[in-house]
Design a protein around this motif. Structure first.
Motif, PDB file in Angstrom:
ATOM      1  N   LEU A 115      55.365   5.825  36.683  1.00 32.40           N
ATOM      2  CA  LEU A 115      54.740   4.963  35.688  1.00 32.40           C
ATOM      3  C   LEU A 115      55.020   3.480  35.924  1.00 32.40           C
ATOM      4  CD1 LEU A 115      55.574   7.112  32.525  1.00 32.40           C
ATOM      5  CD2 LEU A 115      53.308   6.795  33.537  1.00 32.40           C
ATOM      6  N   ASN A 116      56.015   3.201  36.747  1.00 28.26           N
ATOM      7  CA  ASN A 116      56.417   1.812  36.986  1.00 28.26           C
ATOM      8  C   ASN A 116      55.497   1.151  38.014  1.00 28.26           C
ATOM      9  OD1 ASN A 116      57.872  -0.580  36.855  1.00 28.26           O
ATOM     10  ND2 ASN A 116      59.408   0.115  38.343  1.00 28.26           N
ATOM     11  N   THR A 117      54.252   0.995  37.633  1.00 32.53           N
ATOM     12  CA  THR A 117      53.265   0.347  38.499  1.00 32.53           C
ATOM     13  C   THR A 117      52.240  -0.364  37.630  1.00 32.53           C
ATOM     14  OG1 THR A 117      51.521   0.712  40.148  1.00 32.53           O
ATOM     15  CG2 THR A 117      51.916   2.482  38.573  1.00 32.53           C
ATOM     16  N   ARG A 118      51.687  -1.452  38.147  1.00 31.32           N
ATOM     17  CA  ARG A 118      50.638  -2.157  37.421  1.00 31.32           C
ATOM     18  C   ARG A 118      49.257  -1.576  37.716  1.00 31.32           C
ATOM     19  NH1 ARG A 118      52.255  -8.618  37.828  1.00 31.32           N
ATOM     20  NH2 ARG A 118      54.302  -8.429  36.812  1.00 31.32           N
ATOM     21  N   SER A 119      49.197  -0.663  38.643  1.00 33.71           N
ATOM     22  CA  SER A 119      47.916  -0.062  39.002  1.00 33.71           C
ATOM     23  C   SER A 119      47.456   0.908  37.918  1.00 33.71           C
ATOM     24  CB  SER A 119      48.040   0.687  40.336  1.00 33.71           C
ATOM     25  OG  SER A 119      48.433  -0.188  41.362  1.00 33.71           O
ATOM     26  N   THR A 135      63.816  19.188  15.982  1.00 37.09           N
ATOM     27  CA  THR A 135      62.621  18.685  16.655  1.00 37.09           C
ATOM     28  C   THR A 135      61.888  19.852  17.287  1.00 37.09           C
ATOM     29  OG1 THR A 135      63.769  16.613  17.124  1.00 37.09           O
ATOM     30  CG2 THR A 135      61.735  17.028  18.328  1.00 37.09           C
ATOM     31  N   ASP A 136      60.886  20.348  16.598  1.00 37.77           N
ATOM     32  CA  ASP A 136      60.066  21.452  17.093  1.00 37.77           C
ATOM     33  C   ASP A 136      58.616  21.050  17.276  1.00 37.77           C
ATOM     34  OD1 ASP A 136      62.221  23.266  17.045  1.00 37.77           O
ATOM     35  OD2 ASP A 136      61.891  23.673  14.920  1.00 37.77           O
ATOM     36  N   TYR A 137      58.297  19.795  16.960  1.00 33.48           N
ATOM     37  CA  TYR A 137      56.904  19.360  16.943  1.00 33.48           C
ATOM     38  C   TYR A 137      56.658  18.198  17.890  1.00 33.48           C
ATOM     39  CZ  TYR A 137      56.533  22.121  12.672  1.00 33.48           C
ATOM     40  OH  TYR A 137      56.558  23.153  11.771  1.00 33.48           O
ATOM     41  N   GLU A 138      55.431  18.148  18.394  1.00 35.00           N
ATOM     42  CA  GLU A 138      54.961  17.022  19.183  1.00 35.00           C
ATOM     43  C   GLU A 138      53.681  16.468  18.568  1.00 35.00           C
ATOM     44  OE1 GLU A 138      56.303  18.041  23.792  1.00 35.00           O
ATOM     45  OE2 GLU A 138      54.194  17.993  23.226  1.00 35.00           O
ATOM     46  N   LEU A 139      53.582  15.161  18.557  1.00 36.10           N
ATOM     47  CA  LEU A 139      52.321  14.493  18.244  1.00 36.10           C
ATOM     48  C   LEU A 139      51.707  14.105  19.580  1.00 36.10           C
ATOM     49  CD1 LEU A 139      50.475  13.437  15.977  1.00 36.10           C
ATOM     50  CD2 LEU A 139      51.711  11.262  16.107  1.00 36.10           C
ATOM     51  N   GLN A 140      50.494  14.569  19.827  1.00 34.34           N
ATOM     52  CA  GLN A 140      49.882  14.428  21.150  1.00 34.34           C
ATOM     53  C   GLN A 140      48.622  13.582  21.072  1.00 34.34           C
ATOM     54  OE1 GLN A 140      49.468  18.543  21.028  1.00 34.34           O
ATOM     55  NE2 GLN A 140      51.342  19.039  22.126  1.00 34.34           N
ATOM     56  N   LEU A 141      48.464  12.738  22.072  1.00 33.49           N
ATOM     57  CA  LEU A 141      47.315  11.847  22.146  1.00 33.49           C
ATOM     58  C   LEU A 141      46.468  12.251  23.348  1.00 33.49           C
ATOM     59  CD1 LEU A 141      46.400   9.332  20.503  1.00 33.49           C
ATOM     60  CD2 LEU A 141      47.471   7.924  22.267  1.00 33.49           C
ATOM     61  N   GLY A 142      45.204  12.629  23.105  1.00 36.97           N
ATOM     62  CA  GLY A 142      44.322  13.078  24.184  1.00 36.97           C
ATOM     63  C   GLY A 142      43.583  11.910  24.815  1.00 36.97           C
ATOM     64  N   VAL A 143      44.193  11.295  25.829  1.00 40.94           N
ATOM     65  CA  VAL A 143      43.588  10.142  26.497  1.00 40.94           C
ATOM     66  C   VAL A 143      42.452  10.595  27.420  1.00 40.94           C
ATOM     67  CG1 VAL A 143      44.017   8.104  27.910  1.00 40.94           C
ATOM     68  CG2 VAL A 143      45.810   8.951  26.376  1.00 40.94           C
ATOM     69  N   LEU A 144      42.758  11.533  28.313  1.00 41.16           N
ATOM     70  CA  LEU A 144      41.760  12.195  29.156  1.00 41.16           C
ATOM     71  C   LEU A 144      40.869  11.201  29.912  1.00 41.16           C
ATOM     72  CD1 LEU A 144      40.854  14.997  26.615  1.00 41.16           C
ATOM     73  CD2 LEU A 144      42.203  15.264  28.695  1.00 41.16           C
ATOM     74  N   ARG A 145      41.532  10.318  30.641  1.00 41.73           N
ATOM     75  CA  ARG A 145      40.811   9.320  31.440  1.00 41.73           C
ATOM     76  C   ARG A 145      41.375   9.273  32.848  1.00 41.73           C
ATOM     77  NH1 ARG A 145      41.442   4.121  27.953  1.00 41.73           N
ATOM     78  NH2 ARG A 145      40.899   3.182  29.951  1.00 41.73           N
ATOM     79  N   SER A 146      40.523   8.970  33.797  1.00 47.41           N
ATOM     80  CA  SER A 146      40.924   8.989  35.208  1.00 47.41           C
ATOM     81  C   SER A 146      41.617   7.722  35.660  1.00 47.41           C
ATOM     82  CB  SER A 146      39.694   9.244  36.091  1.00 47.41           C
ATOM     83  OG  SER A 146      38.721   8.237  35.875  1.00 47.41           O
ATOM     84  N   ALA A 147      41.544   6.633  34.880  1.00 45.95           N
ATOM     85  CA  ALA A 147      42.189   5.376  35.275  1.00 45.95           C
ATOM     86  C   ALA A 147      42.508   4.557  34.028  1.00 45.95           C
ATOM     87  CB  ALA A 147      41.301   4.578  36.220  1.00 45.95           C
ATOM     88  N   VAL A 148      43.786   4.428  33.696  1.00 48.01           N
ATOM     89  CA  VAL A 148      44.227   3.661  32.529  1.00 48.01           C
ATOM     90  C   VAL A 148      45.121   2.524  33.002  1.00 48.01           C
ATOM     91  CG1 VAL A 148      45.401   3.746  30.298  1.00 48.01           C
ATOM     92  CG2 VAL A 148      44.146   5.755  31.125  1.00 48.01           C
TER      93      VAL A 148
END
Length: 287
Positions: A230-234, A251-264
């Motif tokens: 993750l340590n990249t500006r690309s 802690t049994d739960y996760e809040l999940q974010l569906g980004v679903l993109r090929s380039a962020v």
């Protein structure tokens, strides 16, 4: 107020199936309710996808486990997802433009207990109340809060060595969330599958086809990033972000974010992560 005929059809379908012990075919349900068979097929396909109905080998439908689960009020079940929690999820979806889910993890299963679509893209995958057998690296946000022995069993069952496991969990400890991606060669395919599942929705009337596409999407988004990655500006492909949610000291739960993109881009990745962690903290405070 005239109400919503499409909603009424769904309610009537669930009521009908709840009142009978025998599975009903599409034709039987459609004829009983006075609904066309193509419309009934679309309704049942969406209910099947969400786990609200199930189809047996004779092509008859009966009420599914997700409907039964609505009546349970024990801690950690869907009753925990109050209107205030949904409001936080809706704000997160509006801020990020991404759909969001709230899921509970046990030793080897993930169950969706809350789900909010964004205005621009639905959340493909499991429906509300559905569960799936999962393993490393899924659940990393939850596992980062667990003990060393449990973490080793979680990763070791899938052949992950300690260095890889620690690398994945270090992301959660450093950033507050886990980040997932597809295989690099499949980055654009993730977007295509997500768009397909989101756009077709209930019109993908064959439940088996929808489940197959959903499984494929899950496989393409099951690789976890490490800090060095993750340590990249690309720009990077990004499938999901997941942050832990505490509930009564565990802690049994996760809040999940569906980004679903090929380039962020890097700056946007940071903004998405910050918004997710803040929302997860707000949900924890509500619990």
């Amino acid at each position: 107020m005239a109400g919503s005929p499409p909603t009424r059809r769904v309610v009537e379908t669930i009521q009908l199936l709840s009142e009978t012990d025998e599975p009903r075919t599409i034709a039987q349900i459609a004829d009983t309710l006075g609904i066309t068979r193509p419309t009934m097929s679309a309704i049942l396909a969406e209910l099947d996808s969400a786990g609200w109905v199930v189809r047996d080998s004779s092509r008859g439908y009966r009420v599914g486990a997700a409907v039964a689960g609505l009546s349970r009020s024990g801690p950690g079940e869907s009753s925990m997802v109050t209107p205030d929690v949904i409001a936080v999820m809706e704000e997160l979806a509006a801020e990020t433009g991404c759909g969001t889910t709230l899921s509970r993890f046990t030793a080897d299963r993930m169950t969706v207990v809350g789900k909010v679509h964004s205005q621009t893209r639905p959340v493909p995958g499991l429906g509300l109340g559905q569960s799936l057998t999962v393993g490393y690296p899924a659940g990393a946000a939850v596992m980062a809060m667990r003990g060393e022995d449990e973490q080793a069993a979680w990763a070791g069952a899938h052949g992950a060595d300690p260095d890889r496991r620690h690398g994945v969990l270090d992301v959660v400890r450093a950033l507050g969330y886990a980040a997932y991606r597809p295989a690099s060669s499949d980055a654009s395919l993730v977007e295509s599958l997500a768009d397909l599942l989101g756009a077709v929705g209930p019109m993908l009337i064959d439940p088996a086809v929808r489940r197959s596409a959903t499984r494929q999407l899950s496989e393409l988004s099951s690789r976890a990033y490490r800090l060095d990655d993750l340590n990249t500006r690309s720009p990077l492909p990004l499938s999901y972000l997941a942050a832990p949610v505490a509930q009564r000291g565990s802690t049994d739960y996760e809040l999940q974010l569906g980004v679903l993109r090929s380039a962020v881009p890097a700056a946007e990745r940071t903004d998405l992560g910050r918004a997710l962690v803040e929302a997860a903290s707000r949900v924890s405070a509500l619990w």
